[in-house]
Each structure stands twice: as structure tokens, then as C-alpha cells.
Enzyme design. Structure first.
Site, PDB file in Angstrom:
ATOM      1  N   LYS A  29      -2.235  14.734  59.634  1.00  0.00           N
ATOM      2  CA  LYS A  29      -3.175  15.254  58.637  1.00  0.00           C
ATOM      3  C   LYS A  29      -4.358  15.885  59.376  1.00  0.00           C
ATOM      4  O   LYS A  29      -4.789  15.365  60.412  1.00  0.00           O
ATOM      5  CB  LYS A  29      -3.646  14.089  57.763  1.00  0.00           C
ATOM      6  CG  LYS A  29      -4.629  14.458  56.675  1.00  0.00           C
ATOM      7  CD  LYS A  29      -4.974  13.214  55.842  1.00  0.00           C
ATOM      8  CE  LYS A  29      -5.957  13.529  54.729  1.00  0.00           C
ATOM      9  NZ  LYS A  29      -6.298  12.323  53.938  1.00  0.00           N
ATOM     10  N   SER A  41      -5.488   8.061  49.321  1.00  0.00           N
ATOM     11  CA  SER A  41      -4.980   9.336  49.827  1.00  0.00           C
ATOM     12  C   SER A  41      -3.666   9.294  50.590  1.00  0.00           C
ATOM     13  O   SER A  41      -3.063  10.334  50.827  1.00  0.00           O
ATOM     14  CB  SER A  41      -6.026   9.988  50.717  1.00  0.00           C
ATOM     15  OG  SER A  41      -6.919  10.690  49.899  1.00  0.00           O
ATOM     16  N   SER A  47      -5.424  12.839  49.030  1.00  0.00           N
ATOM     17  CA  SER A  47      -5.704  14.028  49.775  1.00  0.00           C
ATOM     18  C   SER A  47      -4.676  14.355  50.856  1.00  0.00           C
ATOM     19  O   SER A  47      -4.655  15.481  51.349  1.00  0.00           O
ATOM     20  CB  SER A  47      -7.086  13.900  50.415  1.00  0.00           C
ATOM     21  OG  SER A  47      -7.082  12.855  51.364  1.00  0.00           O
TER      22      SER A  47
HETATM   23  N1  GLN Z   1      -8.944  10.694  45.379  1.00  0.00           N
HETATM   24  C1  GLN Z   1      -9.877   9.875  46.088  1.00  0.00           C
HETATM   25  C2  GLN Z   1     -11.136  10.654  46.405  1.00  0.00           C
HETATM   26  O1  GLN Z   1     -11.161  11.816  46.137  1.00  0.00           O
HETATM   27  C3  GLN Z   1      -9.245   9.321  47.336  1.00  0.00           C
HETATM   28  C4  GLN Z   1      -9.338  10.208  48.496  1.00  0.00           C
HETATM   29  C5  GLN Z   1      -8.958   9.556  49.777  1.00  0.00           C
HETATM   30  O2  GLN Z   1      -8.401   8.459  49.797  1.00  0.00           O
HETATM   31  N2  GLN Z   1      -9.310  10.208  50.882  1.00  0.00           N
HETATM   32  O3  GLN Z   1     -12.058  10.113  46.907  1.00  0.00           O
END
Ligand code: GLN
Length: 479
Positions: free
Chosen positions: A76, A175, A151
Site C-alpha cells: 500500500k 482499512s 482505504s
Molecule cells: N474508513 C476509516 C477512515 O476513513 C478507516 C480508514 C483506515 O482504517 N485507514 O478513517
């Protein structure tokens, strides 16, 4: 070439000579090229990956190869890999190259993993659909009009679409688990502090964890085993011994567990009925296998999402203050003095969602509102953590859906940002509590979109979590 589901299959074929690491890299490079439209990779490293493959083929011939020989990985775009661009899918890091390699990544490389490229994600890992990336959304291979989740969207689709055997993502509030659920693959968020965060772009440091996305529980276990453990560069990492997770997946006897499910998660209004039925059917199967499955109350569900967004935006506003156009990354060309350079570089370099979160975080940390929001959210986090831990002393596992819906249409939610935040409802509990959680695929809806089931356990109980998850996934594939 056949589609490999785990590293064990790769190792068998490497041993009997039917495949080489070079063949594997060629295979994944071809797939990446053919499926470019999915937008999973921001950059691919063909020459480097092939050179490394040759080196490892040589090591295999000499019997000196590491445990991850044959493992082709994607990273990532939040993980530092020395001399390679790192952008967190943001314009503000344009032109930036890592000066060092993240500890977790270095440990994988030391075991002869091959990194094939860096993967698209939500900008600074903020999002749940990969739509906040400066490089556009990642398409779900099962239905390319739908999101990958986020994400770590590129990382999940890369595993789903066979563009690499496994990916390394990061999970702050879901994410790794949520895109894994949307793509029908496995996503593990380990206990907070199990894996070093050195070299992981910071979003919300008291939540962030690196985690694997794989097609098998065995590979998740092995990758965790290799990445976990103390690190001189991250003093928050636990010093607890790292078990040989990958060797402990078949527990002695046939253990019967106490499993709890939070009634409100299965009864919540926003839950897709097909997901409810699938999770209920899985719980029923577990009951029939002799496990105790009980409904429990957890009265704090309504507080989970607000607490998460107050604390993570506060931490993000501080973490992201370092991006100012001075030493690296994007710098506005229309600045007239120092202050306007900061302002313009940040206004032009950060996307809309990231700016919104920086402003929200700055607000909740401001002198007048600190106690009303930040301090209060810290207290609520403590309560959620303690209550979750209490449940996990009564039960071996807590089970819930990973997501309230299956993958939704791209561009489907432009006007209602709250709806996107609320979609994190099931994944953020484990993040607030710091406990480990995994998403495993347990079925599909009528449109063939995958449904993920989430399993939580107490901190540092990954051995039990992985062994149980393996037995669950085996039953699903043989059902
Ligand atoms: N959807 C969550 C956020 O936007 C989780 C994102 C993540 O785990 N990086 O914060």
C-alpha cells in the site's frame, strides 16, 4: 499458469520444478498489465522484481532461500520502501522518495519476498471506498462499477484479481478488513503494537496498524509472524514473544469456543438483510459444530463512530502538519511569501477529504473545545475499550459483520459524507479497543458481491484467532 491460493502451493511447485520465481513475477506482471483498468497499482517495478526473482531462484537452487521465497507482494502506498516513491495517494507528496524502508517491509524482504509495486489507496488512508485517492478510485473486479472499499482498496483488489499473492495494507479503523470484505479476501488487523509502525505514514498513531491481505489464513499467519515483534525504531511495539502463528493453525483436539455476537450489530436497521442472513447462518453452523453461541448487549455502539472520528481527526491534524511544501513534496508555484507558501501548498496539495479532517481535528483540539470533544472522546474510548475487553474475557471471540452493506457503487455517496463514516461502524470497535480482528469471506449476495464476517478476540490472542478463522474458511470453501 494456475492461480495460487497460498504460499504453500507455490513452495510445492518451486520444489518440484514446475515453476520458478521468474515465472511467477512474469505471471503477475501480465495480470497487472491486462487488468490495468482496475487502477490497483500506482507503480510497478518490473525490472527490479525480475532481478530479485532470479536472485531467489539461485538461492533456491543453493538451498539458502528465505521463508517467503516465491511470495510476490504489493505494498500500500503508505509504506516506506527505500529509494522508491511514497505518496500516500496524495498530490502533496509528489516527487517524494523514501529514504529508508519500513521495519515490517524490511523483515519481509529479508525473508526473500518480492515487491512488485505500490498500490493505490485513499489519500493518507482516509476513506472507505478508495475514492479520496488523488489517482482515482480502484474498481472492484467482481463488478467494476462498484468500489473496492478502502482505504487499502488497491491492495485488496490486487489480491482479488490475482495481481500478486498478498498485499500489505494498514488499518486505522478498518482499512484492511473492510476492503478485504468487499473483495472476498482475508484481511487481518493485528493487536495494536504487535507490528512496528516505523516507516508507515502516520494517520492516527494510536490506532494505526499494518496488516496483511491474503487469499488464505495460512499466508496471513506467516506474514504476521515475520512482520511482528520489537523494533528499536518504534518504542510502542510490544516486547511479547511472537508465536509461530503459521505452525499453530491446527490446534490439538477439537476446541469448542464461547462465541458472542452483539445483538445490535445483527439487528441494526442499516444492515443489509442478505448480510444478516449469511452471518446468522454461519453462527448457526458454529452452534451445530458444538460451539456456544450467545447474543450479548453492548450499549455503546452509537458512540463508536463519533469517538473514532474525533480522535482520529485530532491525531491526523497533528500528524499531517509536517507536510508544508518546505523540504519535500509539492510546493505551490504561486506563493509570494513564506506564509502563503504553506497555505497554498497545503490547499493545493491535499484533497478535499484530508482538508476536511485536518480542519475538524484542529477544531476538536482548539483551546475552547478541547475538553468538550477531545478529552471527552478519550474518556469514551476508555469505556469502549474496557467494555470490549470485558466481553472478550467472557467469550473467546466476538463475531459481527465486517460491513453493513456489500460493495457500493462508485460515486454513489457524494452528498452524504456521514453515510460513509457510519459505514465504519463495525470495524472501528476493534480499533478503539486495540484488539485484533480479522475479516473472512463467508458468502455472496444476490449480485455475487462478497460478504465478510469479522472476528475479534482479546489482545495478543492472534494464535487462537487465526486457527479459528482457518477452520471457518475451510468449512465455507468445502460447504
Ligand atoms: N474508513 C476509516 C477512515 O476513513 C478507516 C480508514 C483506515 O482504517 N485507514 O478513517
Amino acid at each position: 499458469m494456475k492461480r495460487y491460493n497460498n504460499l504453500l502451493e507455490v513452495h510445492q511447485d518451486l520444489a518440484n520444478g514446475s515453476v520458478t520465481c521468474r515465472d511467477l513475477v512474469h505471471y503477475y506482471l501480465d495480470n497487472i498489465e491486462r487488468k490495468k483498468h482496475l487502477n490497483a497499482f500506482l507503480e510497478v517495478y518490473p525490472d527490479e522484481a525480475l532481478a530479485k526473482a532470479e536472485e531467489i531462484d539461485q538461492k533456491l537452487a543453493n538451498n539458502t532461500a528465505g521463508r517467503l521465497a516465491g511470495m510476490v507482494l504489493g505494498l500500500k502506498d503508505v509504506l516506506a520502501y527505500k529509494d522508491h516513491p511514497l505518496q500516500s495517494s496524495s498530490k502533496i507528496l509528489t516527487g517524494f522518495k523514501s529514504l529508508f524502508t519500513a521495519t515490517a517491509v524490511q523483515r519481509l524482504l529479508d525473508e526473500d519476498a518480492i515487491v512488485i509495486g505500490r498500490q493505490n489507496c485513499d489519500e493518507f488512508a482516509m476513506g472507505a471506498s478508495n475514492e479520496t485517492s488523488a489517482f482515482g478510485p480502484v474498481l472492484n473486479e467482481i463488478d467494476p462499477t462498484r468500489v473496492s472499499g478502502g482505504s487499502s482498496g488497491g491492495s485488496a483488489v490486487a489480491v482479488q484479481a490475482d495481481l500478486c499473492l498478498a498485499s500489505i495494507g494498514s488499518d486505522t479503523g478498518g482499512s484492511v478488513r473492510q476492503p478485504a470484505a468487499f473483495c472476498g479476501v482475508i484481511g487481518l488487523k493485528p493487536t495494536y503494537s504487535r507490528i512496528s509502525r516505523y516507516g508507515l505514514t502516520a494517520y492516527a498513531s494510536s490506532f494505526d496498524q499494518i496488516g496483511p491481505i491474503t487469499r488464505s489464513v495460512d499466508d496471513a499467519a506467516l506474514l504476521l509472524e515475520i512482520m511482528a515483534g520489537p523494533d528499536d525504531y518504534d518504542s510502542t511495539v510490544s516486547r511479547r514473544e511472537v508465536p509461530a502463528y503459521s505452525q499453530l493453525l491446527e490446534p490439538e483436539g477439537d476446541p469448542k469456543y464461547r462465541i458472542g455476537y452483539i445483538s445490535d450489530t445483527l439487528e441494526s436497521e442499516g444492515l443489509d438483510p442478505e448480510i444478516r442472513e449469511t452471518i446468522q447462518a454461519t453462527l448457526q453452523n458454529l452452534r451445530e459444530e458444538g460451539h456456544t453461541v450467545e447474543s450479548v448487549d453492548f450499549h455503546y455502539l452509537d458512540y463508536i463512530v463519533p469517538t473514532y472520528y474525533i480522535l482520529t481527526t485530532a491525531e491526523a491534524s497533528s500528524n499531517l502538519s509536517r507536510f508544508d511544501g518546505v523540504k519535500y513534496g509539492y510546493r505551490s508555484s504561486s506563493a509570494t511569501d513564506l506564509l502563503s507558501m504553506y497555505k497554498k501548498s497545503r490547499a493545493e496539495g491535499f484533497g478535499h477529504e484530508v482538508q476536511k479532517r485536518i480542519m475538524l481535528g484542529t477544531f476538536v483540539l482548539s483551546a475552547d473545545y478541547y475538553d468538550a470533544y477531545y478529552t471527552k472522546a478519550q474518556k469514551v474510548r476508555r469505556i469502549i475499550k474496557e467494555k470490549t475487553e470485558e466481553l472478550l474475557t467472557q467469550f473467546d471471540f466476538l463475531i459481527m459483520p465486517t460491513t453493513p452493506t456489500t460493495a457500493f457503487p462508485i460515486g454513489g455517496n457524494p452528498i452524504d459524507p456521514l453515510a460513509i463514516y457510519l459505514a465504519d461502524i463495525f470495524t472501528v470497535q476493534a480499533s478503539l479497543a486495540g484488539v485484533p480482528a480479522i475479516s473472512v469471506p463467508v458468502g455472496t449476495d444476490k449480485n455475487a458481491l462478497p460478504i465478510g464476517m469479522q472476528i475479534l478476540t482479546k489482545s495478543f490472542a492472534e494464535t487462537k484467532l487465526l486457527a479459528f478463522s482457518k477452520s471457518v474458511t475451510e468449512k465455507i470453501t468445502t460447504a
